[in-house]
Design an enzyme around this catalytic site. Sequence first.
Site, mmCIF file in Angstrom:
data_model
loop_
_atom_site.group_PDB
_atom_site.id
_atom_site.type_symbol
_atom_site.label_atom_id
_atom_site.label_comp_id
_atom_site.label_asym_id
_atom_site.label_seq_id
_atom_site.Cartn_x
_atom_site.Cartn_y
_atom_site.Cartn_z
ATOM 1 N NE ARG A 52 -30.293 -16.265 129.177
ATOM 2 C CZ ARG A 52 -31.359 -15.489 129.070
ATOM 3 N NH1 ARG A 52 -31.550 -14.506 129.914
ATOM 4 N NH2 ARG A 52 -32.227 -15.678 128.092
ATOM 5 C CG ASP A 85 -31.465 -14.651 137.074
ATOM 6 O OD1 ASP A 85 -31.468 -14.223 135.903
ATOM 7 O OD2 ASP A 85 -32.142 -14.155 137.987
ATOM 8 C CB ALA A 89 -41.041 -28.208 127.433
ATOM 9 N N GLY A 110 -39.730 -18.275 120.253
ATOM 10 C CA GLY A 110 -38.327 -18.572 120.546
ATOM 11 C C GLY A 110 -37.839 -17.632 121.623
ATOM 12 C CD GLU A 166 -31.253 -22.295 128.981
ATOM 13 O OE1 GLU A 166 -31.988 -23.095 128.367
ATOM 14 O OE2 GLU A 166 -31.622 -21.660 129.971
ATOM 15 C CB THR A 201 -31.908 -30.255 126.183
ATOM 16 O OG1 THR A 201 -31.596 -29.243 125.227
ATOM 17 C CG2 THR A 201 -30.664 -31.056 126.503
ATOM 18 N N GLY A 230 -43.493 -20.879 117.310
ATOM 19 C CA GLY A 230 -43.708 -19.451 117.125
ATOM 20 C C GLY A 230 -43.250 -18.611 118.308
#
Lengths: 427, 352
Positions: free
Chosen positions: A281, A278, A147, A154, A404, A183, A152
């Site tokens: 992604r 790292d 999480a 992103g 991500e 998720t 406010g």
Amino acid sequence: MIDFELPEFIKNQNQLIQMVAEQAMRPYSRDLDEHEHERPQAFVEMTWPFAQQMVKRDLKGLEIALNGRTGQNGNGAAKSAPTKPNYAILSLIMMIEQLSWGDAGQYLCLPHPMLGGAAIQSAGTPEQQIRFFKRFTEGEPKWGAMAITEAGAGSDNSSMRTTAVLDPDSNEWILNGEKIFITSGGLALEESDGVCVVWATVDPKAGRAGIKSFVVEGHTPGVTIAKAEHKLGIRASDTVTLHFDNARIPYENLLGSAEVRQKGAGTKGFKGAMKTFDSSRPAVAASAMGIARAALEFTQEKLAEEGIAVDYTKGTHELTAVERDLMEMEARHKGAWLLTLRAAAQMAHGQSNRLEASMCKFRAGEAVTWITQKAVELLGPMGYSREWLVEKWMRDAKINDIYEGTRQINQLIVARAILEYTRRELK
Amino acid sequence: MLADAIARYANERVRKVFRDAEEDSVIPTDVVKAGWEIGILPTGIPEAYGGFGEYSAITGALAAEGFAWGDLAVTLNLMVPNLVAIPLMLAGTEAQKGAYLPQFCDEAMPRMTAALTEPRIQFNPYKLKTTASLAGESYELNGTKTAVPLADNAKFILVYANEDGQTQGFLVPMDAEGLEIGKRNKLMGINALPTFTIALTGCQVPVENKLGGADGIDFGLILAHSRVALGAMAVGVARAGYEYAREYAKERVQFGEPIAHRQSIAFMLAEMATDVDETRLLVWEAAWLLDKGKDAARETAVMKRHIDEMVVRTADRAVQILGGYGYIREYPVELWLRNARGFATFDGLAIV
């Protein structure tokens, strides 16, 4: 040395996962898409034993490292042994690709630490890793989550408002705030004794320096699911809002250094969050590539049934529009996949991959978005029909262009890296 | 180490002369000589034929990118002997290899070239209009070829022709009857490289000069190797444009700050960097497949189209980032755009 050969054990693993994808995912894809928030039971049951094995393997590596470090097993050789590539990340990337070929929404429901695990690995001590991962090797299926996003905050996650305050009497952290777009948040905290890594500030005035990560365990009082999102795609995966109302967690659930409040400690906590990216992604890029391959293979197969196949020996003037599209789909899929493998291989060799992780992520998100949209187009009315899965893959695909880090925020990271610019120089 | 030598040569020798070479349509002989002396080709020829190495498409790809970063015309010029040597290694008979390969290991650059391209819109290397037909002890070749590099100074030309629907290669000596070297071509770019149109009119070639002997060649394999080479060169050209534009954007100040501070510029550069890395990986993977003895005809066909577009897009972005200066011949990027556009037509013009 330039070598594209995959280790043998990964090839074997691929065969196993291919079977999972075909038997436990694809047959349920449509139904789970139409019934949002239902759980992929077959997939969870089939993968739980396998996921447990994966975590056991990670734990074994951790215990060896821990013993080697403290000298408990007297194995001094471990320290001086030449470092071999760590193929765990490559194996994970291959697994994600193959599972996402099956179904990208169901893949996200893998009973495994997942993104939460990546955060714990990036910022946690070996002891913490063992403590939080052990539950994923026993009992009922469990899930991991992370999480970080707030309404406010992103892409600009340094402006997060969720707070963690230490209660000196009980030696507990008290969390307050709201996190969105998590998720598997419901699976991790409400439906199992899983873990969710929550990023919060211990000092709102300190900016990035105040941001730390905390492990919240399943069924913690004060943590509630405020909302379950309805989404464009990946509907088999739950995406929730978590509400923290004086949620108390043990002091030891702070990841990384305990010296959180010391002045001049820098932005280590925040950097921990960034380090997670790292590995996460390339993982997202791999998921994108699984969907892209599914769409590409399906399109080629269906067109071939109609007698439409690419003739690779044609001259430019002879190629049909469909052949051009199919060739470009192949090229963009392969190119983004190789960028993904490169970012993973760098991790396996212990090299920094910040730039390359963002590169593969934005290129893969872009490629899968385009490839799946093209697939729907090329298959005509059947592509648009919910009889086939292509339209679903197109909807599933788009999330990879967003989560991500959006395509744009990753391009910004790449641009800053190649120009050697700070955040201030290139906004 | 080889890559370092090439990077040094490209930077210290080629980049000093490439603009004048383009404007004057000639490359200084000492630059060509120095490039040949790096010895890329002999390192790929086995000892049995006078070389000192083992052929590798990956090594070739690394070399091609490094050279082409310096200048494409110089690179293509240096690689002209490869157009004959590598098809010989890939497909030649023992006798052909023994007879010709040692010549490629000499100090002087061997005078050999190849002719594939034909002067027509609907050109396809798999469906050539130039024909070869067997008549007794010799082949008769008929047709027109264009973009044949260094043809005016060659001893042999490897001419590709259509024999019963298959593309086959024939080593044509310069004194062969019916071979005529025509005018030097005037092209949009790579003007430093002399290329020619040649005419074959009832040209007679001894039967033993057919590449690969009676069975001939697997042309798809030769084309796949060529596409790896051209792909690598396109990556080199694209990287040149990207790096130049990146440095320019950091120095060019407008509205009180470098233009690279703007996302519109910075994002173009991020795309360019990613395109270069992505296509390099595509080239390397195809080269790796070829080195493993795999058939990469499909992969290289897909890759070629993708890279042909990428290099134009990247060179165009470089021109765009330089703005008005990008259009001026004092700056290199307009030349790189002209050269980049050529890749779509350069099929078969290089092999490493």
